[in-house]
Design a protein around this motif. Structure first.
Motif, PDB file in Angstrom:
ATOM      1  N   PRO A  86       1.570  -1.072  14.827  1.00 20.34           N
ATOM      2  CA  PRO A  86       2.046  -2.764  14.718  1.00 20.34           C
ATOM      3  C   PRO A  86       1.063  -3.313  15.836  1.00 20.34           C
ATOM      4  CG  PRO A  86       3.124  -1.050  16.862  1.00 20.34           C
ATOM      5  CD  PRO A  86       2.705   0.012  16.054  1.00 20.34           C
ATOM      6  N   VAL A  87       0.890  -4.592  15.115  1.00 18.69           N
ATOM      7  CA  VAL A  87      -0.085  -5.175  16.242  1.00 18.69           C
ATOM      8  C   VAL A  87       0.378  -6.231  17.080  1.00 18.69           C
ATOM      9  CG1 VAL A  87      -1.972  -6.841  15.184  1.00 18.69           C
ATOM     10  CG2 VAL A  87      -2.112  -4.713  14.259  1.00 18.69           C
ATOM     11  N   PHE A  88      -0.099  -6.848  18.003  1.00 20.93           N
ATOM     12  CA  PHE A  88       0.742  -7.837  19.100  1.00 20.93           C
ATOM     13  C   PHE A  88      -0.291  -8.680  19.723  1.00 20.93           C
ATOM     14  CE2 PHE A  88       3.041  -3.603  19.542  1.00 20.93           C
ATOM     15  CZ  PHE A  88       4.693  -3.994  19.743  1.00 20.93           C
ATOM     16  N   HIS A  89       0.149 -10.755  19.387  1.00 17.39           N
ATOM     17  CA  HIS A  89      -0.389 -10.544  19.795  1.00 17.39           C
ATOM     18  C   HIS A  89      -0.374 -10.938  21.530  1.00 17.39           C
ATOM     19  CE1 HIS A  89       3.087 -13.607  21.191  1.00 17.39           C
ATOM     20  NE2 HIS A  89       3.281 -13.779  19.847  1.00 17.39           N
ATOM     21  N   PRO A  90      -1.076 -11.184  22.250  1.00 16.88           N
ATOM     22  CA  PRO A  90      -1.181 -10.655  24.467  1.00 16.88           C
ATOM     23  C   PRO A  90       0.664 -11.104  24.617  1.00 16.88           C
ATOM     24  CG  PRO A  90      -2.957 -12.061  23.322  1.00 16.88           C
ATOM     25  CD  PRO A  90      -2.122 -11.947  22.381  1.00 16.88           C
ATOM     26  N   GLU A  91       1.092 -12.579  24.682  1.00 16.46           N
ATOM     27  CA  GLU A  91       2.242 -12.550  25.108  1.00 16.46           C
ATOM     28  C   GLU A  91       3.182 -11.368  25.067  1.00 16.46           C
ATOM     29  OE1 GLU A  91       0.593 -14.732  23.717  1.00 16.46           O
ATOM     30  OE2 GLU A  91       0.153 -16.574  24.881  1.00 16.46           O
ATOM     31  N   LYS A  92       3.452 -11.304  23.562  1.00 13.10           N
ATOM     32  CA  LYS A  92       4.300  -9.964  23.373  1.00 13.10           C
ATOM     33  C   LYS A  92       3.451  -8.959  23.782  1.00 13.10           C
ATOM     34  CE  LYS A  92       7.481 -10.075  20.118  1.00 13.10           C
ATOM     35  NZ  LYS A  92       8.686 -10.783  20.112  1.00 13.10           N
ATOM     36  N   ALA A  93       2.637  -8.353  23.939  1.00  8.85           N
ATOM     37  CA  ALA A  93       2.065  -7.533  24.322  1.00  8.85           C
ATOM     38  C   ALA A  93       2.527  -7.013  25.897  1.00  8.85           C
ATOM     39  CB  ALA A  93       0.679  -7.007  24.147  1.00  8.85           C
ATOM     40  N   LEU A  94       2.105  -8.128  26.262  1.00  8.57           N
ATOM     41  CA  LEU A  94       2.160  -7.689  27.417  1.00  8.57           C
ATOM     42  C   LEU A  94       4.228  -7.671  27.999  1.00  8.57           C
ATOM     43  CD1 LEU A  94      -0.252  -7.490  29.572  1.00  8.57           C
ATOM     44  CD2 LEU A  94      -0.864  -8.764  27.487  1.00  8.57           C
ATOM     45  N   SER A  95       4.814  -8.633  27.150  1.00  8.92           N
ATOM     46  CA  SER A  95       6.059  -8.489  28.029  1.00  8.92           C
ATOM     47  C   SER A  95       6.589  -7.255  27.720  1.00  8.92           C
ATOM     48  CB  SER A  95       6.966 -10.386  26.954  1.00  8.92           C
ATOM     49  OG  SER A  95       7.937  -9.005  25.911  1.00  8.92           O
ATOM     50  N   PHE A  96       6.110  -6.306  25.946  1.00  8.87           N
ATOM     51  CA  PHE A  96       6.524  -5.188  26.413  1.00  8.87           C
ATOM     52  C   PHE A  96       5.823  -4.497  27.302  1.00  8.87           C
ATOM     53  CE2 PHE A  96       6.549  -5.591  21.662  1.00  8.87           C
ATOM     54  CZ  PHE A  96       7.645  -5.170  21.161  1.00  8.87           C
ATOM     55  N   CYS A  97       5.385  -4.509  27.774  1.00  8.34           N
ATOM     56  CA  CYS A  97       4.239  -3.748  29.022  1.00  8.34           C
ATOM     57  C   CYS A  97       5.265  -4.057  30.595  1.00  8.34           C
ATOM     58  CB  CYS A  97       3.010  -4.050  29.487  1.00  8.34           C
ATOM     59  SG  CYS A  97       1.250  -4.061  28.129  1.00  8.34           S
ATOM     60  N   ASN A 143       0.789 -13.995  16.311  1.00  6.80           N
ATOM     61  CA  ASN A 143       0.697 -12.779  14.696  1.00  6.80           C
ATOM     62  C   ASN A 143       1.022 -11.128  15.093  1.00  6.80           C
ATOM     63  OD1 ASN A 143      -0.415 -12.132  17.199  1.00  6.80           O
ATOM     64  ND2 ASN A 143      -2.718 -11.723  16.862  1.00  6.80           N
ATOM     65  N   THR A 144       2.539 -10.938  15.619  1.00  7.03           N
ATOM     66  CA  THR A 144       2.387  -9.667  15.749  1.00  7.03           C
ATOM     67  C   THR A 144       2.990  -9.118  14.312  1.00  7.03           C
ATOM     68  OG1 THR A 144       4.120 -10.490  17.451  1.00  7.03           O
ATOM     69  CG2 THR A 144       4.183  -8.250  16.421  1.00  7.03           C
ATOM     70  N   HIS A 145       2.486  -8.048  13.662  1.00  7.52           N
ATOM     71  CA  HIS A 145       2.936  -7.576  12.428  1.00  7.52           C
ATOM     72  C   HIS A 145       2.490  -6.291  12.553  1.00  7.52           C
ATOM     73  CE1 HIS A 145      -1.471  -8.691  12.724  1.00  7.52           C
ATOM     74  NE2 HIS A 145      -1.602  -7.439  11.335  1.00  7.52           N
ATOM     75  N   LEU A 146       2.517  -5.503  11.298  1.00  9.76           N
ATOM     76  CA  LEU A 146       2.921  -3.419  11.744  1.00  9.76           C
ATOM     77  C   LEU A 146       1.285  -3.864  11.123  1.00  9.76           C
ATOM     78  CD1 LEU A 146       3.560  -1.256  12.589  1.00  9.76           C
ATOM     79  CD2 LEU A 146       5.117  -1.162  10.345  1.00  9.76           C
ATOM     80  N   ALA A 147      -0.101  -3.187  11.385  1.00  8.32           N
ATOM     81  CA  ALA A 147      -0.656  -3.060  10.637  1.00  8.32           C
ATOM     82  C   ALA A 147      -0.726  -2.076   9.445  1.00  8.32           C
ATOM     83  CB  ALA A 147      -2.259  -2.724  11.493  1.00  8.32           C
ATOM     84  N   MET A 148      -0.940  -1.898   8.305  1.00  8.13           N
ATOM     85  CA  MET A 148      -0.677  -0.773   7.535  1.00  8.13           C
ATOM     86  C   MET A 148      -1.515  -0.332   7.027  1.00  8.13           C
ATOM     87  SD  MET A 148       2.756  -1.387   7.429  1.00  8.13           S
ATOM     88  CE  MET A 148       3.368  -0.200   6.073  1.00  8.13           C
ATOM     89  N   GLY A 149      -2.938  -0.319   7.740  1.00  7.63           N
ATOM     90  CA  GLY A 149      -4.440   0.165   6.746  1.00  7.63           C
ATOM     91  C   GLY A 149      -4.456   0.718   5.423  1.00  7.63           C
ATOM     92  N   GLY A 150      -3.377  -0.821   4.283  1.00  4.76           N
ATOM     93  CA  GLY A 150      -3.375  -0.492   2.875  1.00  4.76           C
ATOM     94  C   GLY A 150      -2.342   0.398   2.803  1.00  4.76           C
TER      95      GLY A 150
END
Lengths: 253, 253
Positions: free
Chosen positions: A98-109, B175-182
């Motif tokens: 999963p890829v997060f932008h910083p706001e989302k990521a830090l809120s998870f942290c 930009n939250t998403h799951l990077a799927m590596g193809g």
């Protein structure tokens, strides 16, 4: 403008620099951390000492963070007591995370920290960033949204943006939390030990019989279980499954 | 990691550095601006040229911002065509001005820009910041919230935090998403079929031999794999593991 302040252990995420090359950057990272009330710095095989003159000068009053920093020989050791790991990366990787932008990521942290867990954020070496295998232990990726035509950031600037997002997120508190159903998150060490066990059990059965594919197969396998943010109880369950799958069938379907 | 990109005039605020002392800082400001899609840089009596070697090296690919920068002899000239001005400052001043945190300030900037106005943000010299008389033309003050015990920021870091806030406010993409590596995510059906297979394999080996616990064990087991958001390829991997764990060991550990 800067002055020495008494050292206070913060409750924020641990900052882990993996293979930092320049002492100035280590110092500037410490300064950025102190700006944002982060205090715990870990370094995996830094090329220069965090206490050398250049690092201390660049820290501009945040020397105590350097003095309290810990050096590790490898990333696994640096992560042994950590429960939740995020990795920063600029370029997209061939990996399912999963890829997060910083706001989302830090809120998870923040939620994981409120839950009593130790959280770490990984930053790679100046030019190369984190290697693929250094991303494997991460529960998710932080992508800092920037001009796609020019997104290269100095190491300390990346730490500053993450630290600032942390500081902003924690100055307006909310009481959301992650429901854990009474169970404890597994430590990184417990996860690693389990994964090693699984790989051994597979290895002696010939699962990795193409040497050139071994590394990739191993990485893919690890990603599956790491992404699940396993609890301690779930790790026990998984050991049980592995043992039971090895028994001969004894009941009729 | 950095590369030259074609110069595009941005619609964002003009960045004005008042009496910057160090060429490296001018270069790093240009780099931070380009990271955040800002392009217009003005310098009031800089001590060193924005095109000197040190500045260009520090700009790390943002040289075009330096080449297009304008130098002024005083702040009034630099502000002549500007409609709305905000000034950054670290220390509180004896002056009646509205003070905004960055998100609020940049949202004001955006409104003025949408209104067809030219907006500028002032940054003072490295050690001293803006003088009181340089604050006078400002319509408001931006105070960057940071650790009150350690809020000194490098000039380029201050520009970066303001620029990043601008970029976040105007490019509001999550930009939250799951990077799927193809790889492709597994369908629910594929996940369910896999879980049923796993449970059958465990069942015939006596894994669920306490009937009263069966439902709970099944639920816990399913949670592990569902939480992992498996890909189609990973499901194949897991079938392989289950099959292989049932084979007798054939290699020495």
């Amino acid at each position: 403008m800067s002055k020495k302040v008494s050292f206070e252990q913060s409750t924020g995420p641990v900052i882990i620099l993996v293979r930092p090359q320049m002492a100035e950057n280590i110092g500037m990272v410490a300064r950025a951390m102190m700006n944002c009330t982060l205090s715990e710095l870990r370094l995996v095989t830094p090329r220069e000492s965090p206490l050398c003159a250049k690092a201390v000068a660049a820290s501009s009053g945040a020397q105590e963070i350097l003095e309290h920093s810990q050096i590790y020989e490898n990333l696994s050791d640096a992560l042994a007591d950590v429960h939740f790991v995020l990795a920063t990366t600029a370029r997209p990787r061939d990996m399912t995370k999963p890829v997060f932008h910083p706001e989302k990521a830090l809120s998870f942290c923040q939620k994981h920290i409120q839950n009593g867990e130790k959280v770490a954020i990984l930053f790679g070496a100046e030019r190369t960033g984190l290697e693929n295998e250094e991303l494997v232990p991460a529960n998710g990726i932080i992508e800092i949204p920037l001009n796609p035509k020019h997104c290269s950031l100095n190491l300390s600037q990346a730490v500053l943006l993450i630290g600032y997002t942390w500081f902003r997120a924690t100055s307006d508190r909310d009481n959301t939390h992650l429901a854990m159903g009474g169970s404890q998150p597994a430590t990184q060490e417990a996860v690693q030990t389990f994964l090693t066990h699984l790989e051994q059990e597979l290895d002696i059965r010939g699962y990795f019989h193409w040497p050139e594919k071994r590394e990739r197969m191993q990485r893919n396998l690890r990603n599956i279980f790491i992404r699940a943010n396993l609890t301690a109880a779930e790790i026990k369950t998984l050991y049980g499954i592995i043992a039971d799958l090895q028994r001969p069938p004894r009941l009729k379907k």
